[in-house]
Design an enzyme around this catalytic site. Structure first.
Site, PDB file in Angstrom:
ATOM      1  N   GLU B 162       0.822  -1.214   0.000  1.00 37.67           N
ATOM      2  CA  GLU B 162       0.000   0.000   0.000  1.00 37.67           C
ATOM      3  C   GLU B 162       0.850   1.256   0.000  1.00 37.67           C
ATOM      4  O   GLU B 162       1.996   1.241   0.424  1.00 37.67           O
ATOM      5  CB  GLU B 162      -0.954   0.017   1.191  1.00 37.67           C
ATOM      6  N   GLU B 305       4.521  -0.344   1.078  1.00 32.18           N
ATOM      7  CA  GLU B 305       4.742  -0.706  -0.344  1.00 32.18           C
ATOM      8  C   GLU B 305       4.936  -2.210  -0.518  1.00 32.18           C
ATOM      9  O   GLU B 305       5.448  -2.634  -1.567  1.00 32.18           O
ATOM     10  CB  GLU B 305       5.999  -0.032  -0.935  1.00 32.18           C
TER      11      GLU B 305
END
Lengths: 341, 341
Positions: B162, B305
Site C-alpha cells: 500500500e 509498499e
C-alpha cells in the site's frame, strides 16, 4: 574502514524516496558494506563459501547425537551436492569449496575436496592438547589460503562454514577458556542431545577445562588445546580476511566462536565481521554479546555448514540493491518530509 | 489446507541430511507451503505483487510527516521504477502491478497504472464515514481482481502492498475499532512523526473513534467508516486470495490491519496468511498478536509498499529449495542420529 565513504552512504540513504530510516537495518548494512568495500555501490553478488571439515578426538567421550562416521559421510554428501549448503550455494550462485583438514575415515578418493590432512582428527582434549603447534599452524595456513583466494578472484564477501562431529563441544570449551566462563552457561544440545546428553557433555568439558585452564597462556594456546582443525582454519580465514579487507559473513555458534578467537588473537579484526543469524545453540547469544554483535535474523537454525550465513546473504544483497538502485527525491521529483512534522 | 500433504512434508524434513529440526523456522515454512499449495514440491518462485494507492481525507488533520501530494508523486515513482518495491520486484523477478484507487492529484496520464478512481481520496473520517458502501464495494472488487489474476496466471504466492499519505492513521483507527483498543496503545510515528506529532495523531483518532465507535455494527462497517480505499482493496484481495487457496505474504502494519479486517469479516482466511516481518510501527506487535502471528524477521523496517514482504520472500524461496533439493539420509548414505543420544 573508510569513514568518508560511510558518510557519503549515510547521506545517500537520506536522499532515497522513502521516509528516512524506514528501511531499518537494511540501511545500516548497506552503509556498512559501502564503508568496508570503500565504494558508493556496495554489493554482495560475488561470494565465496569455504566449508572446513575435520574430526574431533573428544567425540570418543560420547558428546554428540551422531556417530563420528558422519563427518566423512557429510563430506561425501557435500561433493555430491546433497547437503543444505550445496542447495544454498547453487541458489545464491556462490562458489563453494570443501576443505578436509583430517577425518577418521579417509576421503582422498572424493573429487572436489581440498585435502589438508593434519591427522585422523584431533587428539581427545580431555587428556591432552587437541593439536600440536605444527598442526595449528597448518590449519591456519589452510584458512589463510581460502580468504586469499577469495580476494584474488574478486569476491565481495566471504562465508566460512564448518562440519565435524563433536565440534560444538570443542567450540564450547574454547569459548569457556576465552571468556573465562563455566560450561553450564555455554553448553547446548549441538546436533540434538537430550537433557542427559547435555549434562554428560558439561561434565566432559569441565574435566577438559580443569586440565587446560591453568596451563593456557594465550588465545592461540586455547585454540590449540581445545579447538578443532576446522575451527582453527576458520579462525585463520577470518584473521587473514580482515587483513585483506574482505567482509566476512559469520554463521552460527561454532563460526562465532572462531570469530571470537580471531578477535582475541588480533584485536580489531571484528570490524570486518557481519553477524548473520542468532542460532538456537545455547551459548551463541553469550558469545555474540562478547563481540557486541547484533545479528540480522533469528530463524532458530542450528545446522552449521555456513547455512545461516548463506540464508542471510539475500538480505544483504537486497540492502545493496535498494541503496544502489532507488531513485532520490530530486530524481523522482517527490516532495520531502514537511518542516514541521 | 491439506493435512496429509503436511504430514508427508514433515516426514520428508526428518529424512533430509541434517539434524532433525536444525533448519528451524525454514522447516516450518516449507511444511506450511507444502500444505497450502498441496504439493510435495512447494515453491515461491512465481510471485505477483500488487500495490494499492489512495489518498485519505484525514490527511487534512496533519497526521503525517509528509504532504499529501506525495501519494501521487510516489505513484509516478512506481511507474518509473525508482521506488523500493520496484527495486525489490526486479531483484525477485516478481510481477508488479500498481492500482490507483483515488488520489487528490490525478495520475491518469501515467502509463503502467490501473485506475479504479473511487474519488479524490476518502472523506475525512473525523467528521463522517471515510467512504460510501458503493465505494467500499468497488475497492473490494479491485482487490478481488488482483488475486483472481494472480491465481489465473499460476502465481504461487501473492504480496499486497500500500501507499497513501495518512494511511497509518486510518489503519490505526480501524485496528482500534476491531480490537476495541484505545489509540494510545496503537498509534505510532508512521512515516516519521515526532512525539508532538504522535500526540496530535492520537487526539485526531480518538475524536474519530468517539464519532464512529457507537455506530459501528460490523467489521465491514468499521472498514467503511475509518478505512481507506487501498486498505479496503487489500482486505478484498486477502479475502478472495484465501477463497482461491492462494498463499498471501503479509507486509507491515497497514497490511496486517487489512489482514485482521479480512479475518474479522471472513473468519478462517488467516490460514492463508504468512506474516513476513515485524515492523517498527508501534501498533504492529499488538495487531500481529491478535492474529497469533509470529513473523519471520524483524529488520526494523517501516516503509510499506509491500517492501518487508518482498525482502522476506527469499527466505521462503530458500526454505522451499532446501526442502525440495536436499538429499535424504538414505540417498546420501549418511548415518542417522544414534539410538541413545
Amino acid at each position: 574502514t573508510n569513514q568518508e565513504m560511510r558518510q557519503l552512504a549515510e547521506q545517500r540513504q537520506t536522499q532515497l524516496t522513502k521516509p528516512p530510516g524506514s528501511l531499518g537495518r537494511l540501511e545500516e548494512f548497506a552503509i556498512r558494506l559501502a564503508a568496508l568495500q570503500n565504494t558508493l555501490q556496495p554489493g554482495a553478488d560475488r561470494v565465496h563459501i569455504a566449508i572446513f571439515a575435520a574430526d574431533h578426538g573428544v567425540a570418543a567421550e560420547g558428546v554428540s547425537a551422531f556417530p563420528q562416521s558422519v563427518t566423512g559421510e557429510m563430506i561425501r554428501n557435500f561433493t555430491r551436492g546433497g547437503a543444505a549448503i550445496n542447495v544454498l550455494a547453487r541458489a545464491l550462485n556462490a562458489s563453494l569449496e570443501i576443505i578436509n583438514l583430517g577425518t577418521v575415515h579417509d576421503t582422498q578418493a572424493l573429487a572436489h575436496v581440498r585435502h589438508c590432512h593434519l591427522g585422523a582428527g584431533t587428539a581427545n582434549f580431555v587428556h591432552q592438547p587437541a593439536m600440536t603447534w605444527e598442526q595449528l599452524s597448518q590449519a591456519f595456513q589452510a584458512g589463510f589460503e581460502t580468504t586469499e583466494h577469495a580476494q584474488q578472484t574478486g569476491q565481495q564477501l566471504f562465508i566460512g562454514g564448518e562440519m565435524g562431529i563433536g565440534n560444538t563441544a570443542s567450540a564450547t570449551a574454547l569459548a569457556c577458556l576465552l571468556l573465562n566462563e563455566q560450561p553450564e552457561r555455554l553448553t547446548g544440545r549441538g546436533t540434538g542431545l537430550d537433557e542427559q546428553g547435555i549434562a554428560h557433555k558439561i561434565t566432559i568439558i569441565a574435566r577438559a577445562l580443569s586440565l587446560h585452564r591453568p596451563q593456557t597462556d594465550s588465545p592461540l594456546d586455547a585454540l590449540r588445546r581445545v579447538g578443532g582443525f576446522e575451527i582453527a582454519a576458520l579462525t585463520g580465514a577470518y584473521i587473514h580476511g580482515a587483513q585483506l579487507g574482505l567482509p566476512l559473513l559469520i554463521d552460527g555458534f561454532i563460526s562465532t566462536v572462531a570469530a571470537l578467537t580471531a578477535e582475541h588473537i588480533t584485536p580489531g579484526c571484528k570490524d570486518w565481521f557481519i553477524f548473520s543469524h542468532q542460532s538456537s545453540e545455547l551459548g551463541h547469544a553469550l558469545v555474540l554479546k562478547a563481540l557486541s554483535a547484533d545479528p540480522l535474523i533469528d530463524l532458530q537454525m542450528r545446522l552449521g555448514e555456513g547455512s545461516g550465513a548463506a540464508v542471510t546473504l539475500n538480505l544483504l544483497r537486497m540492502a545493496c540493491k535498494l541503496h544502489n538502485e532507488m531513485a532520490t527525491f530530486s530524481e523522482a521529483q517527490v516532495s520531502q518530509q514537511s518542516e514541521l512534522s
